[in-house]
Design a protein around this motif. Structure first.
Motif, PDB file in Angstrom:
ATOM      1  N   GLU A 291       0.926  -1.289   0.020  1.00  0.00           N
ATOM      2  CA  GLU A 291      -0.020   0.015  -0.011  1.00  0.00           C
ATOM      3  C   GLU A 291       0.709   1.447  -0.130  1.00  0.00           C
TER       4      GLU A 291
ATOM      5  N   THR B  68       3.839   1.680  -1.011  1.00  0.00           N
ATOM      6  CA  THR B  68       4.651   1.591  -2.102  1.00  0.00           C
ATOM      7  C   THR B  68       3.980   2.342  -3.378  1.00  0.00           C
ATOM      8  N   VAL B  69       2.587   1.861  -3.646  1.00  0.00           N
ATOM      9  CA  VAL B  69       1.748   2.451  -4.592  1.00  0.00           C
ATOM     10  C   VAL B  69       1.144   3.894  -4.209  1.00  0.00           C
TER      11      VAL B  69
ATOM     12  N   TYR C 257       4.189   6.046  -4.982  1.00  0.00           N
ATOM     13  CA  TYR C 257       4.521   6.298  -6.456  1.00  0.00           C
ATOM     14  C   TYR C 257       3.370   7.142  -7.236  1.00  0.00           C
TER      15      TYR C 257
ATOM     16  N   LEU D 151      -2.710   2.628 -14.071  1.00  0.00           N
ATOM     17  CA  LEU D 151      -1.756   2.653 -12.864  1.00  0.00           C
ATOM     18  C   LEU D 151      -0.275   3.252 -13.764  1.00  0.00           C
TER      19      LEU D 151
ATOM     20  N   MET E  77       5.980  -3.578  -8.572  1.00  0.00           N
ATOM     21  CA  MET E  77       6.014  -2.337  -8.365  1.00  0.00           C
ATOM     22  C   MET E  77       7.691  -1.736  -8.957  1.00  0.00           C
TER      23      MET E  77
END
Length: 378
Positions: free
Chosen positions: A36, A38-39, A42, A156, A248
């Protein structure tokens, strides 16, 4: 068969899953929060909630938005059924606005025409990774006091006016199905900057149950938990999130490869008299989840079948949602979105994924041209 989409899995992905299998946690462990964060980092969002799949992400977003009985939510018909089904799950009514013929995304002008006193939200779908006209959508939402949920299942890594998709609306959902930009096998995520939505989303994915002392109505001890709302078991596992974390690390490579392949398709088909290539909205960067060409309506099925016969995994994205029997039987038999219906008759999605080689792509390009030439002379 060359698939239209395919996951890219390497040894570090496999090892990450093995490491979790050997750990103390298979589900609801530390890898979920790591993924969570990490995204969220980003895309630039404050909060992220990982969840069982992309459909669950949409359902959770509608729940957190308070969508319910008597409400209407405007969305596009040119999408996978989940973008509208999530509204039905909450007891509300999906209302279909037509699409822009150039971008294939929801048309802000038709959104305006479809607004009623019951309209509560807009679900904007970034079809194929091409960002919607968010400025126009947000202007409409502000004027009419509507919520905006972005269905970013294809998007994404896509950008709108220099910002990553995932930070600009009330909530944005992602999907991590194997053909999507990254994969966790099945999985999804909701992004938001609103702490209230975040708390509701966290509850919703775990039966509405919490151990958070700040939310409990009383505290009987360290074992204590309460069900505060009616939620679902939409949890994701540490196994999936471990895979998501390693995926990722490769996302920018995946996006770069998709964009290079899309550019080669553009160059190959741009001047072909019978092929229309995808249009890109200015000041946007597509995630290029799909590469959709348009061919003459009279030949679409023949071209589709000819490419399949050559071992090319083509597809059509999408059948307008209200064409499905369920919708036809539940009051949508008279809905008409002319642009969406016309585009559907012309669409073919040809393979686009990081594992596609240039040799395979050249074969696809030649096969598309040959299929159209054969029809021309037949």
């Amino acid at each position: 068969m060359i698939p239209y989409g395919k996951q890219w899995i390497e040894e570090d992905d496999i090892q990450a899953v093995i490491d979790v299998l050997r750990s103390d946690y298979l589900t609801t462990g530390p890898k979920i929060q790591e993924f969570e964060r990490t995204v969220a980092d980003y895309v630039g969002a404050k909060y992220a909630v990982a969840i069982a799949n992309g459909t669950a992400a949409l359902h959770a977003a509608c729940f957190a938005a308070g969508i319910g009985e008597g409400d209407e939510v405007i969305t596009t018909p040119l999408t996978f059924a989940a973008s509208a089904n999530c509204v039905l799950y909450c007891g509300a009514k999906p209302v279909f606005a037509d699409v822009d013929r150039r971008t294939y995304n929801i048309d802000p002008g038709d959104i305006r025409r479809k607004i009623t006193k019951r309209t509560k939200a807009i679900i904007a779908v970034h079809l194929a990774g091409q960002p919607c006209d968010l400025d126009a959508i947000h202007e409409i939402a502000r004027k009419h006091h509507l919520l905006v949920i972005e269905d970013g299942a294809h998007a994404l890594g896509a950008e709108y006016h220099g910002k990553k998709i995932g930070t600009m609306s009330d909530m944005t959902t992602f999907s991590f199905h194997p053909v999507k930009p990254i994969t966790t096998a099945e999985g999804g995520m909701i992004m938001t900057d609103d702490e209230g939505y975040y708390q509701k989303l966290c509850l919703f994915r775990t039966h509405g149950i919490t151990r958070n002392k700040g939310l409990l109505t009383r505290d009987e001890g360290p074992w204590f938990y309460q069900q505060l709302d009616l939620g679902f078991n939409y949890r994701i596992t540490d196994l999936q999130c471990a895979l998501g974390c390693t995926q990722m690390k490769k996302l920018e490579y995946f996006l770069g490869k998709r964009r290079r392949l899309a550019k080669r398709y553009d160059e190959a088909f741009r001047d072909h008299p019978w092929i229309e290539i995808p249009y890109q909205l200015p000041e946007t960067v597509s995630g290029w989840h799909l590469y959709i060409i348009q061919v003459p309506e009279c030949s679409r099925r023949k071209v589709f079948e000819a490419l399949q016969a050559k071992g090319i995994g083509v597809n059509v994205h999408y059948i307008p949602v209200y064409y499905h029997p369920y919708y036809q039987e539940h009051g949508y038999n008279e809905v008409c979105c002319p642009n969406a219906e016309s585009l559907y008759e012309h669409f073919i999605s040809i393979p686009l994924h990081p594992g596609l080689t240039e040799e395979q792509q050249d074969y696809i390009i030649d096969s598309v041209r040959e299929s159209l030439e054969i029809l021309k002379t037949s």
